[in-house]
Design a protein around this motif. Structure first.
Motif, mmCIF file in Angstrom:
data_model
loop_
_atom_site.group_PDB
_atom_site.id
_atom_site.type_symbol
_atom_site.label_atom_id
_atom_site.label_comp_id
_atom_site.label_asym_id
_atom_site.label_seq_id
_atom_site.Cartn_x
_atom_site.Cartn_y
_atom_site.Cartn_z
ATOM 1 N N ASN A 125 28.762 18.034 -23.725
ATOM 2 C CA ASN A 125 27.548 18.567 -24.346
ATOM 3 C C ASN A 125 27.830 19.817 -25.181
ATOM 4 O O ASN A 125 27.252 20.000 -26.252
ATOM 5 C CB ASN A 125 26.494 18.863 -23.277
ATOM 6 C CG ASN A 125 25.894 17.599 -22.686
ATOM 7 O OD1 ASN A 125 26.050 16.516 -23.246
ATOM 8 N ND2 ASN A 125 25.219 17.718 -21.564
ATOM 9 N N LEU A 126 28.725 20.656 -24.698
ATOM 10 C CA LEU A 126 29.085 21.849 -25.477
ATOM 11 C C LEU A 126 29.820 21.469 -26.753
ATOM 12 O O LEU A 126 29.657 22.137 -27.787
ATOM 13 C CB LEU A 126 29.942 22.797 -24.631
ATOM 14 C CG LEU A 126 29.199 23.558 -23.535
ATOM 15 C CD1 LEU A 126 30.186 24.354 -22.678
ATOM 16 C CD2 LEU A 126 28.154 24.500 -24.136
ATOM 17 N N HIS A 127 30.591 20.394 -26.704
ATOM 18 C CA HIS A 127 31.280 19.911 -27.912
ATOM 19 C C HIS A 127 30.263 19.473 -28.963
ATOM 20 O O HIS A 127 30.410 19.789 -30.156
ATOM 21 C CB HIS A 127 32.196 18.744 -27.562
ATOM 22 C CG HIS A 127 32.654 17.966 -28.761
ATOM 23 N ND1 HIS A 127 33.540 18.474 -29.694
ATOM 24 C CD2 HIS A 127 32.311 16.710 -29.199
ATOM 25 C CE1 HIS A 127 33.742 17.578 -30.644
ATOM 26 N NE2 HIS A 127 33.010 16.499 -30.367
ATOM 27 N N VAL A 128 29.232 18.735 -28.545
ATOM 28 C CA VAL A 128 28.211 18.276 -29.494
ATOM 29 C C VAL A 128 27.485 19.468 -30.109
ATOM 30 O O VAL A 128 27.303 19.548 -31.336
ATOM 31 C CB VAL A 128 27.209 17.331 -28.800
ATOM 32 C CG1 VAL A 128 26.055 16.979 -29.756
ATOM 33 C CG2 VAL A 128 27.906 16.053 -28.336
ATOM 34 N N ILE A 129 27.079 20.408 -29.269
ATOM 35 C CA ILE A 129 26.365 21.589 -29.770
ATOM 36 C C ILE A 129 27.258 22.398 -30.711
ATOM 37 O O ILE A 129 26.824 22.834 -31.785
ATOM 38 C CB ILE A 129 25.886 22.467 -28.597
ATOM 39 C CG1 ILE A 129 24.848 21.728 -27.766
ATOM 40 C CG2 ILE A 129 25.292 23.783 -29.120
ATOM 41 C CD1 ILE A 129 24.453 22.448 -26.487
ATOM 42 N N SER A 130 28.504 22.588 -30.317
ATOM 43 C CA SER A 130 29.444 23.355 -31.153
ATOM 44 C C SER A 130 29.645 22.702 -32.517
ATOM 45 O O SER A 130 29.712 23.400 -33.545
ATOM 46 C CB SER A 130 30.801 23.469 -30.444
ATOM 47 O OG SER A 130 30.701 24.174 -29.240
ATOM 48 N N SER A 131 29.720 21.371 -32.528
ATOM 49 C CA SER A 131 29.938 20.643 -33.779
ATOM 50 C C SER A 131 28.743 20.798 -34.714
ATOM 51 O O SER A 131 28.908 20.961 -35.929
ATOM 52 C CB SER A 131 30.187 19.156 -33.486
ATOM 53 O OG SER A 131 31.361 18.983 -32.713
ATOM 54 N N ILE A 132 27.537 20.759 -34.150
ATOM 55 C CA ILE A 132 26.335 20.932 -34.968
ATOM 56 C C ILE A 132 26.269 22.347 -35.525
ATOM 57 O O ILE A 132 25.970 22.564 -36.709
ATOM 58 C CB ILE A 132 25.071 20.619 -34.141
ATOM 59 C CG1 ILE A 132 25.045 19.132 -33.750
ATOM 60 C CG2 ILE A 132 23.808 20.977 -34.933
ATOM 61 C CD1 ILE A 132 23.941 18.770 -32.783
ATOM 62 N N ILE A 133 26.558 23.327 -34.672
ATOM 63 C CA ILE A 133 26.542 24.718 -35.120
ATOM 64 C C ILE A 133 27.566 24.939 -36.233
ATOM 65 O O ILE A 133 27.265 25.579 -37.253
ATOM 66 C CB ILE A 133 26.821 25.674 -33.940
ATOM 67 C CG1 ILE A 133 25.651 25.662 -32.964
ATOM 68 C CG2 ILE A 133 27.068 27.104 -34.454
ATOM 69 C CD1 ILE A 133 25.890 26.486 -31.710
ATOM 70 N N GLN A 134 28.768 24.398 -36.064
ATOM 71 C CA GLN A 134 29.816 24.583 -37.065
ATOM 72 C C GLN A 134 29.428 23.944 -38.391
ATOM 73 O O GLN A 134 29.708 24.504 -39.463
ATOM 74 C CB GLN A 134 31.138 23.992 -36.571
ATOM 75 C CG GLN A 134 32.326 24.316 -37.465
ATOM 76 C CD GLN A 134 32.527 25.810 -37.637
ATOM 77 O OE1 GLN A 134 32.616 26.551 -36.655
ATOM 78 N NE2 GLN A 134 32.597 26.268 -38.889
#
Length: 205
Positions: A125-134
């Motif tokens: 889940n943190l990977h998905v959020i991080s990817s969207i933020i980036q």
């Protein structure tokens, strides 16, 4: 992990009892009685009550994973963010029994927090959020320096508040049924979270 029809039947019964009475308040005998089987069958399939809990979480964990396919969408990052928040709250809201178990066993008893499935869920889940933020940072729509852990905590903390204070909030909101409350969470609450997270990602402070 693949489960047989009988194993799934036992897992569903265990989920119902764990969410109602808690892990410690539910015995293997209780599960066997509710499932109309003998205790030996539970021991045969799962080995122990602790292992049964682990397997139940493994079975349900996909419900709590953010949909990684949204990262492939060729739509504005703001729309991707909206979809992430909306789908996440709806997934959690549709799995209240296992959520209640996780809230107690992971938050208080610490049982699930040490499992590989729990850790992998958080990493995913943190990977998905991080990817969207980036992506938002790359397009210049989000300011750099946002912590995905805090964004995830904002969603989880708000959702948890609405679950832990369900009776009080239903009264304050003049909502009489659980169905109406779910609808409120999947509409008004989702909109609030979408706006809040966008503000956090774009506001300079």
């Amino acid at each position: 992990m693949e489960f047989s029809e009988k194993q799934l039947e036992i897992l569903h019964v265990a989920e119902k009892l764990f969410s109602k009475n808690g892990f410690d308040g539910t015995s293997v005998r209780d599960i066997a009685h509710e499932a109309q089987i003998n205790v030996a069958m539970i021991n045969y399939y799962f080995g122990s009550k602790d292992k049964l809990l682990d397997d139940l979480f493994d079975y349900r964990v996909e419900k709590f994973k953010m949909d990684e396919s949204i990262l492939q969408l060729t739509i504005p990052v703001m729309d991707i963010l909206d979809e992430m928040v909306s789908s996440y709250i709806k997934y959690m809201n549709s799995s209240l029994a296992i959520y209640q178990i996780i809230a107690i066993e992971a938050g208080v008893k610490k049982r699930l927090m040490l499992s590989d499935s729990y850790k992998n869920l958080k990493v995913h889940n943190l990977h998905v959020i991080s990817s969207i933020i980036q992506r938002g940072v790359d397009t210049g729509e989000f300011r750099p320096g946002n912590d995905p852990i805090l964004i995830h905590a904002t969603m989880m903390g708000t959702f948890m508040n609405f679950q832990m204070n369900r009776s009080f909030l239903k009264s304050e909101l003049n909502i009489t049924t659980d169905e109406e409350y779910s609808e409120y969470m999947e509409s008004t609450l989702v909109t609030h979270l979408q706006r809040t997270i966008k503000a956090l990602l774009t506001y300079e402070y």
